[in-house]
Design a protein around this motif. Structure first.
Motif, PDB file in Angstrom:
ATOM      1  N   VAL A   1      46.957 -18.156 -48.392  1.00 21.61           N
ATOM      2  CA  VAL A   1      46.915 -17.673 -46.994  1.00 21.61           C
ATOM      3  C   VAL A   1      45.873 -17.099 -46.192  1.00 21.61           C
ATOM      4  O   VAL A   1      45.482 -17.037 -45.363  1.00 21.61           O
ATOM      5  CB  VAL A   1      48.922 -16.919 -46.917  1.00 21.61           C
ATOM      6  CG1 VAL A   1      48.705 -17.207 -45.056  1.00 21.61           C
ATOM      7  CG2 VAL A   1      49.839 -18.160 -47.105  1.00 21.61           C
ATOM      8  N   SER A   2      46.212 -15.622 -47.196  1.00 22.84           N
ATOM      9  CA  SER A   2      45.609 -14.115 -45.976  1.00 22.84           C
ATOM     10  C   SER A   2      44.879 -13.413 -46.984  1.00 22.84           C
ATOM     11  O   SER A   2      45.608 -13.223 -48.467  1.00 22.84           O
ATOM     12  CB  SER A   2      45.777 -13.877 -44.953  1.00 22.84           C
ATOM     13  OG  SER A   2      46.949 -13.296 -45.175  1.00 22.84           O
ATOM     14  N   ALA A   3      43.341 -13.031 -47.183  1.00 20.06           N
ATOM     15  CA  ALA A   3      42.995 -11.255 -47.813  1.00 20.06           C
ATOM     16  C   ALA A   3      42.575 -11.290 -47.101  1.00 20.06           C
ATOM     17  O   ALA A   3      41.638 -10.277 -45.994  1.00 20.06           O
ATOM     18  CB  ALA A   3      42.012 -12.764 -48.591  1.00 20.06           C
ATOM     19  N   GLU A   4      42.882  -9.347 -47.182  1.00 17.47           N
ATOM     20  CA  GLU A   4      42.013  -8.368 -46.335  1.00 17.47           C
ATOM     21  C   GLU A   4      42.114  -7.391 -46.518  1.00 17.47           C
ATOM     22  O   GLU A   4      43.119  -7.167 -48.169  1.00 17.47           O
ATOM     23  CB  GLU A   4      43.484  -7.878 -45.305  1.00 17.47           C
ATOM     24  CG  GLU A   4      43.790  -6.907 -44.446  1.00 17.47           C
ATOM     25  CD  GLU A   4      44.936  -6.777 -43.749  1.00 17.47           C
ATOM     26  OE1 GLU A   4      44.997  -6.128 -42.703  1.00 17.47           O
ATOM     27  OE2 GLU A   4      45.358  -8.050 -43.875  1.00 17.47           O
ATOM     28  N   THR A   5      41.025  -6.563 -46.625  1.00 14.25           N
ATOM     29  CA  THR A   5      40.915  -5.355 -47.016  1.00 14.25           C
ATOM     30  C   THR A   5      41.691  -4.010 -46.587  1.00 14.25           C
ATOM     31  O   THR A   5      41.238  -4.062 -45.695  1.00 14.25           O
ATOM     32  CB  THR A   5      39.263  -5.205 -47.766  1.00 14.25           C
ATOM     33  OG1 THR A   5      38.442  -5.345 -46.064  1.00 14.25           O
ATOM     34  CG2 THR A   5      39.198  -6.133 -48.535  1.00 14.25           C
ATOM     35  N   MET A   6      42.337  -2.912 -47.475  1.00 14.42           N
ATOM     36  CA  MET A   6      42.625  -2.166 -46.842  1.00 14.42           C
ATOM     37  C   MET A   6      42.616  -0.515 -47.098  1.00 14.42           C
ATOM     38  O   MET A   6      42.040  -0.816 -48.642  1.00 14.42           O
ATOM     39  CB  MET A   6      44.284  -2.425 -46.423  1.00 14.42           C
ATOM     40  CG  MET A   6      44.836  -3.001 -47.345  1.00 14.42           C
ATOM     41  SD  MET A   6      46.370  -3.458 -46.993  1.00 14.42           S
ATOM     42  CE  MET A   6      46.504  -4.574 -45.481  1.00 14.42           C
TER      43      MET A   6
ATOM     44  N   ILE B   1      50.271 -10.342 -53.189  1.00 15.06           N
ATOM     45  CA  ILE B   1      49.762  -9.264 -54.431  1.00 15.06           C
ATOM     46  C   ILE B   1      48.469  -8.241 -53.990  1.00 15.06           C
ATOM     47  O   ILE B   1      47.924  -8.588 -53.080  1.00 15.06           O
ATOM     48  CB  ILE B   1      48.740  -9.902 -55.285  1.00 15.06           C
ATOM     49  CG1 ILE B   1      49.287 -11.294 -55.981  1.00 15.06           C
ATOM     50  CG2 ILE B   1      47.965  -8.794 -56.859  1.00 15.06           C
ATOM     51  CD1 ILE B   1      48.879 -11.888 -56.549  1.00 15.06           C
ATOM     52  N   LEU B   2      49.627  -6.465 -53.992  1.00 12.26           N
ATOM     53  CA  LEU B   2      48.397  -5.449 -53.381  1.00 12.26           C
ATOM     54  C   LEU B   2      47.342  -4.719 -54.664  1.00 12.26           C
ATOM     55  O   LEU B   2      47.885  -4.769 -55.397  1.00 12.26           O
ATOM     56  CB  LEU B   2      48.820  -4.591 -52.975  1.00 12.26           C
ATOM     57  CG  LEU B   2      48.295  -3.298 -52.218  1.00 12.26           C
ATOM     58  CD1 LEU B   2      47.731  -3.642 -51.370  1.00 12.26           C
ATOM     59  CD2 LEU B   2      49.210  -1.992 -51.919  1.00 12.26           C
ATOM     60  N   VAL B   3      46.162  -5.980 -54.913  1.00 15.96           N
ATOM     61  CA  VAL B   3      45.362  -5.605 -56.016  1.00 15.96           C
ATOM     62  C   VAL B   3      44.639  -4.088 -55.948  1.00 15.96           C
ATOM     63  O   VAL B   3      43.713  -3.807 -54.963  1.00 15.96           O
ATOM     64  CB  VAL B   3      44.127  -6.926 -56.158  1.00 15.96           C
ATOM     65  CG1 VAL B   3      43.049  -6.645 -57.258  1.00 15.96           C
ATOM     66  CG2 VAL B   3      45.109  -8.212 -55.950  1.00 15.96           C
ATOM     67  N   HIS B   4      44.447  -3.422 -56.510  1.00 11.22           N
ATOM     68  CA  HIS B   4      44.350  -1.661 -57.165  1.00 11.22           C
ATOM     69  C   HIS B   4      42.847  -1.296 -57.303  1.00 11.22           C
ATOM     70  O   HIS B   4      42.835  -2.346 -58.688  1.00 11.22           O
ATOM     71  CB  HIS B   4      44.963  -0.923 -57.731  1.00 11.22           C
ATOM     72  CG  HIS B   4      46.212  -0.342 -56.557  1.00 11.22           C
ATOM     73  ND1 HIS B   4      47.372  -1.624 -55.757  1.00 11.22           N
ATOM     74  CD2 HIS B   4      46.313   0.697 -56.456  1.00 11.22           C
ATOM     75  CE1 HIS B   4      47.553  -0.847 -55.418  1.00 11.22           C
ATOM     76  NE2 HIS B   4      47.374   0.691 -55.214  1.00 11.22           N
ATOM     77  N   PRO B   5      41.973  -1.022 -57.205  1.00 10.14           N
ATOM     78  CA  PRO B   5      40.514  -0.949 -58.106  1.00 10.14           C
ATOM     79  C   PRO B   5      40.299  -0.427 -59.289  1.00 10.14           C
ATOM     80  O   PRO B   5      39.741   0.884 -58.962  1.00 10.14           O
ATOM     81  CB  PRO B   5      39.897  -0.095 -56.889  1.00 10.14           C
ATOM     82  CG  PRO B   5      40.300   0.164 -56.421  1.00 10.14           C
ATOM     83  CD  PRO B   5      41.616  -0.004 -56.371  1.00 10.14           C
ATOM     84  N   ALA B   6      41.192  -0.574 -60.262  1.00 12.79           N
ATOM     85  CA  ALA B   6      41.457  -0.004 -61.261  1.00 12.79           C
ATOM     86  C   ALA B   6      41.853  -0.985 -62.567  1.00 12.79           C
ATOM     87  O   ALA B   6      42.130  -2.423 -61.849  1.00 12.79           O
ATOM     88  CB  ALA B   6      42.708   0.518 -61.572  1.00 12.79           C
TER      89      ALA B   6
ATOM     90  N   VAL C   1      42.793  -4.931 -52.081  1.00 14.72           N
ATOM     91  CA  VAL C   1      43.144  -6.319 -51.176  1.00 14.72           C
ATOM     92  C   VAL C   1      44.223  -6.511 -51.383  1.00 14.72           C
ATOM     93  O   VAL C   1      45.053  -6.724 -52.094  1.00 14.72           O
ATOM     94  CB  VAL C   1      41.939  -7.382 -52.169  1.00 14.72           C
ATOM     95  CG1 VAL C   1      41.616  -8.331 -51.800  1.00 14.72           C
ATOM     96  CG2 VAL C   1      41.073  -6.333 -51.942  1.00 14.72           C
ATOM     97  N   TRP C   2      44.575  -6.936 -49.933  1.00 12.84           N
ATOM     98  CA  TRP C   2      46.120  -7.110 -50.403  1.00 12.84           C
ATOM     99  C   TRP C   2      45.285  -8.774 -50.071  1.00 12.84           C
ATOM    100  O   TRP C   2      45.338  -9.716 -49.720  1.00 12.84           O
ATOM    101  CB  TRP C   2      46.527  -7.197 -48.934  1.00 12.84           C
ATOM    102  CG  TRP C   2      47.877  -7.534 -48.721  1.00 12.84           C
ATOM    103  CD1 TRP C   2      49.155  -7.454 -49.630  1.00 12.84           C
ATOM    104  CD2 TRP C   2      48.842  -7.671 -47.314  1.00 12.84           C
ATOM    105  NE1 TRP C   2      50.217  -8.319 -49.622  1.00 12.84           N
ATOM    106  CE2 TRP C   2      50.204  -8.443 -47.407  1.00 12.84           C
ATOM    107  CE3 TRP C   2      48.313  -7.401 -45.718  1.00 12.84           C
ATOM    108  CZ2 TRP C   2      50.873  -8.568 -46.621  1.00 12.84           C
ATOM    109  CZ3 TRP C   2      49.441  -7.399 -45.319  1.00 12.84           C
ATOM    110  CH2 TRP C   2      50.531  -8.291 -45.665  1.00 12.84           C
ATOM    111  N   LEU C   3      46.167  -9.982 -51.003  1.00  9.47           N
ATOM    112  CA  LEU C   3      46.388 -11.460 -51.091  1.00  9.47           C
ATOM    113  C   LEU C   3      47.442 -11.793 -50.252  1.00  9.47           C
ATOM    114  O   LEU C   3      48.550 -11.304 -51.054  1.00  9.47           O
ATOM    115  CB  LEU C   3      46.434 -11.792 -52.654  1.00  9.47           C
ATOM    116  CG  LEU C   3      44.655 -11.110 -52.690  1.00  9.47           C
ATOM    117  CD1 LEU C   3      43.916 -11.793 -54.058  1.00  9.47           C
ATOM    118  CD2 LEU C   3      43.580 -11.602 -51.900  1.00  9.47           C
TER     119      LEU C   3
END
Length: 231
Positions: free
Chosen positions: A203-208, A170-175, A213-215
């Protein structure tokens, strides 16, 4: 043998897949990390494309795949035979070929159209597509080992409820979108009990990027042998 199945979606912070402006560049850059053998798409997702891409225009001849072509297959789930833009989609440089996923109820006229445009066909299921059988056939016929689902909530929901998914990305967007409709990445009938909740392990959480945020989650429940699996 079932291939590994990965759902990969862009969502708002409240889980919606509509109205906000998704960063498709980042989304598909991340998708390339799996080196999938097949992109699985629902017919509704294809038909939601811009009007110019909904129906074939002009002439087009299918190109024979090049030796050692590592691009993925494009597989579209379409038991009703609605997608008439295969030539347009396969003219794009992303796929080495196309496969329509149909059922016994798919009109013969549509199967003839597929043959005319050089698109292979998997028939799985009596009325609707049996996704487990279709995934097994993708593995047996084409050697597909990794499938990335590039679709909306309906196909995602059927695959998840059937226990056919290994990973959710899931690529979470700030909206925030809000609303009362069901335009989320996971559409299915409401549960009657907690028994149907699908457990995940992070498995992983990464901001970009700009607040993205990529979960990545592993589906920890075993893939069921018998479950609703049609669409």
């Amino acid at each position: 043998m079932l291939p590994r199945v990965i759902i990969h979606n862009a969502v708002s912070a409240d889980g919606r897949i509509d109205w906000f402006e998704a960063d498709v560049g980042v989304l598909y850059d991340l998708a390339g990390r799996w080196h999938e053998d097949c992109a699985l798409v629902g017919s509704s997702t294809v038909l939601a494309a811009p009007e110019s891409a909904v129906r074939d225009k002009g002439t087009w001849e299918p190109q024979a795949p090049l030796p050692a072509d590592t691009r993925p297959l494009l597989a579209i789930v379409d038991s009703r035979g609605r997608v008439r833009c295969w030539r347009t989609w396969l003219a794009m440089p992303y796929w080495r070929g196309g496969v329509a996923i149909c059922s016994d109820s798919t009109p013969d006229e549509y199967l003839q159209y597929l043959a005319e445009v050089g698109v292979d066909c998997i028939v799985a299921g009596p009325e609707k597509v049996d996704l487990r059988a279709a995934l097994e056939e993708l593995n047996m016929r084409y050697g597909v080992q990794t499938v990335r689902v590039d679709s909306g909530g309906i196909l995602n929901g059927v695959l998840l409820r059937a226990g056919l998914v290994n990973e959710v990305s899931i690529l979470v967007h700030p909206a925030l979108v809000g609303g009362t409709s069901q335009r989320s990445m996971f559409r299915a009938l409401d549960l009657a009990s907690p028994d149907g909740v699908i457990p995940l392990a992070l498995v992983s959480a990464e901001t970009m990027g700009e607040g993205l945020v990529w979960l990545r989650y592993k589906v920890t429940g075993r893939r069921k042998k018998k479950a609703p699996r049609t669409i």
